[in-house]
Design a protein around this motif. Structure first.
Motif, PDB file in Angstrom:
ATOM      1  N   SER A 156     -43.634-109.172  46.739  1.00 35.57           N
ATOM      2  CA  SER A 156     -43.690-109.992  47.958  1.00 35.57           C
ATOM      3  C   SER A 156     -44.937-110.868  47.963  1.00 35.57           C
ATOM      4  CB  SER A 156     -43.658-109.102  49.204  1.00 35.57           C
ATOM      5  OG  SER A 156     -42.451-108.373  49.281  1.00 35.57           O
ATOM      6  N   LYS A 157     -46.041-110.288  47.508  1.00 37.48           N
ATOM      7  CA  LYS A 157     -47.284-111.054  47.458  1.00 37.48           C
ATOM      8  C   LYS A 157     -47.172-112.169  46.428  1.00 37.48           C
ATOM      9  CE  LYS A 157     -51.518-111.631  48.891  1.00 37.48           C
ATOM     10  NZ  LYS A 157     -51.808-112.000  50.292  1.00 37.48           N
ATOM     11  N   ALA A 158     -46.651-111.856  45.248  1.00 41.48           N
ATOM     12  CA  ALA A 158     -46.501-112.872  44.205  1.00 41.48           C
ATOM     13  C   ALA A 158     -45.552-113.972  44.642  1.00 41.48           C
ATOM     14  CB  ALA A 158     -46.009-112.227  42.915  1.00 41.48           C
ATOM     15  N   ALA A 159     -44.556-113.625  45.455  1.00 47.63           N
ATOM     16  CA  ALA A 159     -43.569-114.607  45.907  1.00 47.63           C
ATOM     17  C   ALA A 159     -44.154-115.630  46.860  1.00 47.63           C
ATOM     18  CB  ALA A 159     -42.390-113.892  46.565  1.00 47.63           C
ATOM     19  N   GLU A 160     -45.340-115.360  47.401  1.00 46.58           N
ATOM     20  CA  GLU A 160     -45.974-116.320  48.298  1.00 46.58           C
ATOM     21  C   GLU A 160     -46.474-117.554  47.552  1.00 46.58           C
ATOM     22  OE1 GLU A 160     -49.137-114.408  50.342  1.00 46.58           O
ATOM     23  OE2 GLU A 160     -47.882-112.832  51.212  1.00 46.58           O
ATOM     24  N   ALA A 161     -46.691-117.395  46.251  1.00 46.61           N
ATOM     25  CA  ALA A 161     -47.193-118.516  45.456  1.00 46.61           C
ATOM     26  C   ALA A 161     -46.035-119.446  45.100  1.00 46.61           C
ATOM     27  CB  ALA A 161     -47.880-117.998  44.196  1.00 46.61           C
TER      28      ALA A 161
ATOM     29  N   ALA B 202     -40.750-113.463  40.883  1.00 46.00           N
ATOM     30  CA  ALA B 202     -41.015-112.420  41.880  1.00 46.00           C
ATOM     31  C   ALA B 202     -39.863-112.298  42.870  1.00 46.00           C
ATOM     32  CB  ALA B 202     -42.322-112.721  42.605  1.00 46.00           C
ATOM     33  N   ARG B 203     -39.334-113.443  43.314  1.00 51.23           N
ATOM     34  CA  ARG B 203     -38.215-113.401  44.274  1.00 51.23           C
ATOM     35  C   ARG B 203     -36.968-112.788  43.647  1.00 51.23           C
ATOM     36  NH1 ARG B 203     -40.601-118.411  45.935  1.00 51.23           N
ATOM     37  NH2 ARG B 203     -39.259-119.588  44.510  1.00 51.23           N
ATOM     38  N   GLN B 204     -36.714-113.096  42.388  1.00 51.15           N
ATOM     39  CA  GLN B 204     -35.563-112.528  41.706  1.00 51.15           C
ATOM     40  C   GLN B 204     -35.698-111.018  41.592  1.00 51.15           C
ATOM     41  OE1 GLN B 204     -35.725-114.715  38.021  1.00 51.15           O
ATOM     42  NE2 GLN B 204     -34.396-116.373  38.760  1.00 51.15           N
ATOM     43  N   LYS B 205     -36.899-110.519  41.288  1.00 53.46           N
ATOM     44  CA  LYS B 205     -37.099-109.089  41.148  1.00 53.46           C
ATOM     45  C   LYS B 205     -37.077-108.391  42.509  1.00 53.46           C
ATOM     46  CE  LYS B 205     -39.323-109.286  36.656  1.00 53.46           C
ATOM     47  NZ  LYS B 205     -40.537-109.163  35.824  1.00 53.46           N
ATOM     48  N   LEU B 206     -37.539-109.076  43.524  1.00 46.39           N
ATOM     49  CA  LEU B 206     -37.434-108.542  44.895  1.00 46.39           C
ATOM     50  C   LEU B 206     -35.975-108.355  45.285  1.00 46.39           C
ATOM     51  CD1 LEU B 206     -40.039-110.294  47.241  1.00 46.39           C
ATOM     52  CD2 LEU B 206     -39.640-107.851  46.997  1.00 46.39           C
ATOM     53  N   GLU B 207     -35.190-109.383  44.985  1.00 46.69           N
ATOM     54  CA  GLU B 207     -33.768-109.312  45.340  1.00 46.69           C
ATOM     55  C   GLU B 207     -33.074-108.171  44.615  1.00 46.69           C
ATOM     56  OE1 GLU B 207     -29.788-112.191  45.209  1.00 46.69           O
ATOM     57  OE2 GLU B 207     -31.802-113.062  44.954  1.00 46.69           O
TER      58      GLU B 207
ATOM     59  N   THR C 195     -54.729-113.250  41.877  1.00 47.87           N
ATOM     60  CA  THR C 195     -53.832-114.216  41.244  1.00 47.87           C
ATOM     61  C   THR C 195     -52.403-113.739  41.384  1.00 47.87           C
ATOM     62  OG1 THR C 195     -54.000-113.130  39.089  1.00 47.87           O
ATOM     63  CG2 THR C 195     -55.551-114.927  39.516  1.00 47.87           C
ATOM     64  N   SER C 196     -51.492-114.694  41.471  1.00 47.79           N
ATOM     65  CA  SER C 196     -50.086-114.334  41.624  1.00 47.79           C
ATOM     66  C   SER C 196     -49.547-113.650  40.377  1.00 47.79           C
ATOM     67  CB  SER C 196     -49.265-115.581  41.957  1.00 47.79           C
ATOM     68  OG  SER C 196     -49.430-116.583  40.984  1.00 47.79           O
ATOM     69  N   ILE C 197     -50.048-114.023  39.173  1.00 47.64           N
ATOM     70  CA  ILE C 197     -49.559-113.385  37.954  1.00 47.64           C
ATOM     71  C   ILE C 197     -49.935-111.911  37.924  1.00 47.64           C
ATOM     72  CG2 ILE C 197     -51.581-114.053  36.573  1.00 47.64           C
ATOM     73  CD1 ILE C 197     -47.947-113.830  35.317  1.00 47.64           C
ATOM     74  N   ALA C 198     -51.121-111.564  38.436  1.00 49.01           N
ATOM     75  CA  ALA C 198     -51.526-110.164  38.476  1.00 49.01           C
ATOM     76  C   ALA C 198     -50.654-109.378  39.451  1.00 49.01           C
ATOM     77  CB  ALA C 198     -52.995-110.043  38.852  1.00 49.01           C
ATOM     78  N   PHE C 199     -50.372-109.948  40.625  1.00 48.46           N
ATOM     79  CA  PHE C 199     -49.485-109.269  41.577  1.00 48.46           C
ATOM     80  C   PHE C 199     -48.095-109.069  40.977  1.00 48.46           C
ATOM     81  CE2 PHE C 199     -52.467-110.920  44.916  1.00 48.46           C
ATOM     82  CZ  PHE C 199     -52.813-109.688  45.437  1.00 48.46           C
ATOM     83  N   LEU C 200     -47.603-110.073  40.271  1.00 47.40           N
ATOM     84  CA  LEU C 200     -46.271-109.979  39.660  1.00 47.40           C
ATOM     85  C   LEU C 200     -46.221-108.841  38.647  1.00 47.40           C
ATOM     86  CD1 LEU C 200     -43.408-111.149  39.171  1.00 47.40           C
ATOM     87  CD2 LEU C 200     -44.451-112.677  37.481  1.00 47.40           C
ATOM     88  N   ARG C 201     -47.203-108.782  37.767  1.00 42.42           N
ATOM     89  CA  ARG C 201     -47.186-107.748  36.731  1.00 42.42           C
ATOM     90  C   ARG C 201     -47.513-106.366  37.293  1.00 42.42           C
ATOM     91  NH1 ARG C 201     -43.758-110.527  34.749  1.00 42.42           N
ATOM     92  NH2 ARG C 201     -44.411-112.423  33.650  1.00 42.42           N
ATOM     93  N   LEU C 202     -48.311-106.285  38.346  1.00 44.02           N
ATOM     94  CA  LEU C 202     -48.497-105.000  39.012  1.00 44.02           C
ATOM     95  C   LEU C 202     -47.178-104.512  39.615  1.00 44.02           C
ATOM     96  CD1 LEU C 202     -51.982-105.568  40.685  1.00 44.02           C
ATOM     97  CD2 LEU C 202     -51.429-103.762  39.035  1.00 44.02           C
ATOM     98  N   GLY C 203     -46.376-105.469  40.085  1.00 48.88           N
ATOM     99  CA  GLY C 203     -45.044-105.118  40.554  1.00 48.88           C
ATOM    100  C   GLY C 203     -44.181-104.571  39.433  1.00 48.88           C
TER     101      GLY C 203
END
Length: 413
Positions: free
Chosen positions: A391-396, A404-409, A366-374
């Motif tokens: 990056s994985k969460a940002a695909e959703a 996710a994109r904001q935290k990546l940036e 799930t994208s929420i799990a990838f986001l929080r693992l980040g």
């Protein structure tokens, strides 16, 4: 999941003998069903585990019908899902599920055989594969779901193969597919010794319920298997042709369903609690879920809901105890791991959060799990891992991808 559509041309429908477009070969078909079966089950409640004997009974009925089908060598599997929504579905390769909410609506084994025989035809005739080929559901990586999966609030965040499988299971069949499955399902019933009249009875019941807008069925059978007067009439004509009569199995069916029927008040209490919680009445919801737990103390589903109620009340330690209990009762179920991990993160227990979120993603990403693992990786100064997770969460899509994109940036900018 990326589907490599390397085989083109025509093939013969294994059930009807008619030519049909073939973009996905049998090896791909079997691989798709095997890969998506577990995550698709879990996205719709997981397996009903409180009565293993009932599952064995459903499998036995399924195997009787599979043995007389036009593709008896498919690796058929049959499970009962822990969902009150009345439904049944088939994935490619003979991977079939029936919800406990549908089982409790049936009167005898012949009606169960009607449901299962219908789903076997969907699998044997490659109806799911055909729908994919028509461009309805082919996904390359991430598929967003435009509909709810039972009461799973994370439905729209499923990623990859789990989302594709859920779409396949819950997409509506065409009228021609339904008529075909009715027709050959009745022939399979007759060949296996069941009274095909049960198929007419079920379609008549479903038609009446659909006209009365029975809400549970609208979410389930009617959404995926639309009933019609034409189907009832066609079924009746075929039964008149092949001959009524055969095994009904009412007594055996009722004995096999005795435990589930006994548990029904607990599931009714759960459904009331879920409705009240969705309306924001957490105190009343807590009262009903406590009653459900009293009636069925080994049902993980109930502890999960109570944990979510406690979370909403900001009682995170009590929520933690309930999520731990749910995980202990059904450790393979992704959503219990997911709730446990997210709650642990809120308590700043990073190791526990990471363990549970990783385990959840191993079953259903799930994208929420990838986001929080980040987030966990970022807190622990593991920058490269955080970037990979974000990056994985940002695909959703939606708010998760935006965050996710904001935290990546922020990490890479």
């Amino acid at each position: 999941m990326v589907l490599a559509l390397t085989v083109t041309g025509c093939s013969v429908n294994p059930v009807t003998g008619e030519s049909q477009l073939s973009l996905i070969d049998e090896n791909q078909e079997l691989a798709m069903g095997a890969e998506q079966y577990t995550p698709t089950q879990q996205s719709q409640g997981g397996q009903f585990y409180l009565d293993p004997e009932l599952t064995l009974y459903v499998r036995d009925v399924g195997q009787k019908l599979a043995a007389v089908s036009d593709r008896p060598d498919l690796p058929y599997e049959f499970v009962i899902l822990n969902s009150s929504v009345p439904n049944a579905w088939a994935l490619p390769g003979g991977k079939i599920a029936i919800n406990r909410g549908l089982l409790t609506e049936l009167d005898d084994e012949a009606q169960l055989a009607s449901v299962i025989g219908h789903e076997i035809v969907h699998a044997a005739a490659r109806h799911s594969v055909q729908r994919m080929q028509q461009g309805m559901l082919i996904s390359a990586g991430v598929a967003g779901l435009g509909f709810a999966l039972s009461d799973n609030e994370w439905a729209g965040l499923l990623m990859g193969g789990a989302a594709v499988g859920a779409q396949l299971a819950l997409a509506q069949y065409s009228q021609s597919d339904e008529l075909e499955s009715d027709y050959y399902g009745i022939l399979y019933m007759k060949e296996a010794g069941y009274d095909p009249t049960a198929a007419v009875e079920l379609q008549q019941l479903f038609l009446e319920l659909s006209q009365g807008k029975e809400s549970d069925f609208i979410q389930g059978m009617f959404a995926t298997h639309p009933p019609s007067a034409k189907r009832v009439q066609k079924n009746r004509e075929l039964v008149n042709k092949v001959g009524a009569g055969g095994y009904r199995g009412e007594d055996v069916f009722e004995r096999k369903l005795a435990t589930l029927r006994k548990l029904q008040p607990a599931y009714d209490a759960h459904e009331k609690a879920l409705k009240l919680a969705s309306e924001g009445d957490m105190d009343a919801a807590l009262k009903h879920i406590n009653e459900a737990i009293r009636l069925a103390p080994d049902e993980a589903l109930f502890y999960s809901l109570r944990g979510r109620i406690y979370q909403h009340q900001e009682k995170l330690e009590q929520a933690s105890a309930d999520f731990e209990k749910a995980v202990s009762l059904y450790p393979e179920m992704f959503v219990y791991r997911l709730y446990n991990g997210l709650n642990a993160l809120a308590l700043n227990n990073l190791d526990k959060a990471q363990e549970n979120l990783v385990r959840a993603n191993q079953v259903v990403p799930t994208s929420i799990a990838f986001l929080r693992l980040g987030d966990i990786a970022a807190k622990q100064n593991r920058r490269d891992e955080a970037i990979a997770y974000y990056s994985k969460a940002a695909e959703a899509g939606g708010d998760v991808a935006k965050e996710a994109r904001q935290k990546l940036e922020a990490l890479t900018g």
